[in-house]
Design an enzyme around this catalytic site. Sequence first.
Site, short mmCIF file in Angstrom:
data_model
loop_
_atom_site.label_atom_id
_atom_site.label_comp_id
_atom_site.label_asym_id
_atom_site.label_seq_id
_atom_site.Cartn_x
_atom_site.Cartn_y
_atom_site.Cartn_z
CB SER A 197 -2.20 -0.17 -9.09
OG SER A 197 -2.05 -1.38 -8.40
N1 SAH Z 1 -6.09 -3.81 -6.75
C1 SAH Z 1 -5.88 -3.13 -5.51
C2 SAH Z 1 -4.39 -3.06 -5.20
C3 SAH Z 1 -4.12 -3.55 -3.86
S1 SAH Z 1 -2.44 -3.81 -3.43
C4 SAH Z 1 -6.54 -1.77 -5.52
O1 SAH Z 1 -7.06 -1.36 -6.57
O2 SAH Z 1 -6.59 -1.13 -4.47
C5 SAH Z 1 -2.37 -5.58 -3.37
C6 SAH Z 1 -3.32 -6.27 -2.46
O3 SAH Z 1 -3.06 -7.65 -2.52
C7 SAH Z 1 -3.18 -5.87 -0.98
O4 SAH Z 1 -4.41 -5.41 -0.50
C8 SAH Z 1 -2.75 -7.17 -0.32
O5 SAH Z 1 -3.24 -7.33 0.99
C9 SAH Z 1 -3.33 -8.22 -1.26
N2 SAH Z 1 -2.73 -9.55 -1.17
C10 SAH Z 1 -1.41 -9.87 -1.04
N3 SAH Z 1 -1.25 -11.20 -0.98
C11 SAH Z 1 -2.50 -11.74 -1.11
C12 SAH Z 1 -3.00 -13.09 -1.12
N4 SAH Z 1 -2.20 -14.15 -0.98
N5 SAH Z 1 -4.33 -13.27 -1.27
C13 SAH Z 1 -5.18 -12.22 -1.38
N6 SAH Z 1 -4.77 -10.93 -1.37
C14 SAH Z 1 -3.45 -10.69 -1.24
#
Ligand code: SAH
Length: 227
Positions: free
Chosen positions: A72
């Site tokens: 993000s």
């Molecule tokens: N906070 C992260 C942003 C990652 S984007 C950073 O700083 O890099 C969102 C993430 O949520 C992705 O890696 C995706 O795989 C994960 N995600 C989506 N659905 C999910 C679920 N049901 N349980 C765990 N992770 C999930």
Amino acid sequence: MTAIGENFNGIGMTSTRTRARMVERLREQGIRDEAVLSAMAAVPRHIFVEEALAIRAYEDNPLPIGAGQTISQPYVVARMTELVRSGGTLSKVLEIGTGCGYQTAILAQLAGEVYTVERIGSLVAKARKNLRALKVGNVRIKHGDGSTDLGEDLEVDGILITAAATQVPTALLRYLKVGGRMVLPLARHDEELKGVQLLTVIEKAPGGIREQTYDAVRFVPLLPGLA
Ligand code: SAH
């Protein structure tokens, strides 16, 4: 809480000075919580992105982290952290959507303990590597589906979800202490806001659940199951 050493200060576009400029921009954008601003100044964001993108790490943009996912933009990370903290202290935080572990590292600066869940195996490995490199010790990472009950005994004072939900994952609310808050991007269903995601705070107040909406954001979807 973890202190991050000075040995990750890069040169030029990845230096402490570049990060200080990012923090100044966050201030101008309205981030007020000094503890959050300090954490954003301390964690080297360029460690979390591909080497070729490192010089863009402090711009206010999301960046690809592999597996079709994104880290993000700094403003959104700071804003969500500010909202989950709400000026108070955090002993234990649950994060859903570890991704590359950047938001996790920010939370680890501000909370006693962070428990983070990621559904994509390759990203779990990436986050572990990144957090180990920074010697962040107060984090536990689980390869799991955080859209539903985690099947664990857990009590936290904050939940931060970094993927967009179409409805509040109510199964997770039972982990929240009274007075605690869940922060998530929530897709709206009402006619005039259809498809828009709003940062939403669900507070477990003594009298019941309270919901408040904030900034419009754009997140990858919260998906069920493992990958
Ligand atoms: N906070 C992260 C942003 C990652 S984007 C950073 O700083 O890099 C969102 C993430 O949520 C992705 O890696 C995706 O795989 C994960 N995600 C989506 N659905 C999910 C679920 N049901 N349980 C765990 N992770 C999930």
